[in-house]
Scaffold this motif. Structure first.
Motif, PDB file in Angstrom:
ATOM      1  N   HIS A 238       3.317  -0.670   8.886  1.00  0.00           N
ATOM      2  CA  HIS A 238       3.919   0.987   8.390  1.00  0.00           C
ATOM      3  C   HIS A 238       5.018   1.652   8.424  1.00  0.00           C
ATOM      4  CE1 HIS A 238       3.991   4.733   6.245  1.00  0.00           C
ATOM      5  NE2 HIS A 238       4.175   5.473   7.713  1.00  0.00           N
TER       6      HIS A 238
ATOM      7  N   GLU B  26       0.381  -1.167   0.129  1.00  0.00           N
ATOM      8  CA  GLU B  26       0.143   0.190   0.077  1.00  0.00           C
ATOM      9  C   GLU B  26       0.870   1.183  -0.273  1.00  0.00           C
ATOM     10  OE1 GLU B  26      -2.711  -0.399   3.601  1.00  0.00           O
ATOM     11  OE2 GLU B  26      -4.048  -2.135   2.170  1.00  0.00           O
TER      12      GLU B  26
ATOM     13  N   SER C 284       4.474   0.426   3.409  1.00  0.00           N
ATOM     14  CA  SER C 284       3.073   0.057   3.472  1.00  0.00           C
ATOM     15  C   SER C 284       2.931  -1.161   3.674  1.00  0.00           C
ATOM     16  CB  SER C 284       2.151   0.792   4.069  1.00  0.00           C
ATOM     17  OG  SER C 284       2.257   2.300   4.591  1.00  0.00           O
TER      18      SER C 284
END
Length: 232
Positions: free
Chosen positions: A204, A186, A190
């Motif tokens: 993260h 992501e 992440s």
């Protein structure tokens, strides 16, 4: 009822909901007690809901392969969930022995600060001594060439936050060994991993702008697991 605690000389145990299916258990190695020189000071492993989320490969497996089929040296720093250091001559290695500087445990949160010196030590060859006993010999600097200071905040039950302060000239790599089937990226730093029992493990990293994330697979029977490295 077992609770979070500082095990003097060994490290930290952070836990929540002991002896229930939802129990969360996290152990950090940080202290003067040691057995093998596996470079695991400051590392941790994490269980939740009865399954491992971030595993410890530095001691439990004798062999493994990455996604390229290359053999993994299981005693290496990358097989622990911590920070490894590089840019040193091949005949030298990193050896750490840290201490817990700060420890607070509350019903809803635990907080700790770990101080870990980074030593460059010459590891001598094992040699036969009287009585046919093998021994390791070490010689090296009395003063560390750098420091690793790790802040850990556990917001119960499922939030772990880390802040690492590094001093010294060596490059560093954050090694995370996630016991997962696959993941979704992501962003550069992440990941959402799909673990055992389809647990979603969101990670993260607020890395330096020069950092690079490397995703790999570590194959051990009976399953394949995922390793994420963040180089800076």
């Amino acid at each position: 009822n077992l609770e979070s605690e500082h095990a003097e000389g060994l490290g930290l145990v952070m836990r929540h909901d002991f002896n229930r299916e939802e129990e969360v258990f996290c152990f950090f190695k940080c202290g003067e007690i040691y057995s093998h020189y596996h470079l695991d000071e400051g590392s941790f492993f994490l269980f939740a809901d009865g399954v491992p989320l971030l595993d410890e490969y530095g001691s439990q497996y004798s062999t493994g392969e990455n996604a390229k089929g290359e053999k993994i040296r299981v005693g290496a720093s990358s097989c622990h969930n911590g920070i490894s250091f590089s840019e040193h001559p091949e005949d030298r290695d990193i050896y750490n022995r840290g201490r817990v500087d700060t420890w607070r445990s509350l019903p809803n949160a635990d907080y700790a600060v770990l101080d870990i010196p980074v030593h460059l030590l010459h590891i001598s060859d094992a040699r036969l001594v009287p009585g046919n006993q093998w021994q390791w010999g070490f010689e090296g600097e009395d003063e560390p060439c750098g420091w690793w200071r790790r802040h850990v905040l556990f917001v119960k039950p499922y939030g772990f936050f880390f802040h690492d302060e590094l001093t010294g000239t060596l490059s560093s790599t954050l090694d995370l060994n996630i016991k997962a089937k696959d993941f979704e990226a992501e962003g550069p730093f992440s990941r959402v991993y799909r673990g055992i029992k389809d647990h979603r493990i969101a990670i993260h990293v607020n890395a330096p702008t020069t950092a690079v994330t490397e995703d790999d697979h570590f194959h051990v029977e009976p399953r394949r697991d995922i390793i994420a490295h963040v180089h800076s």
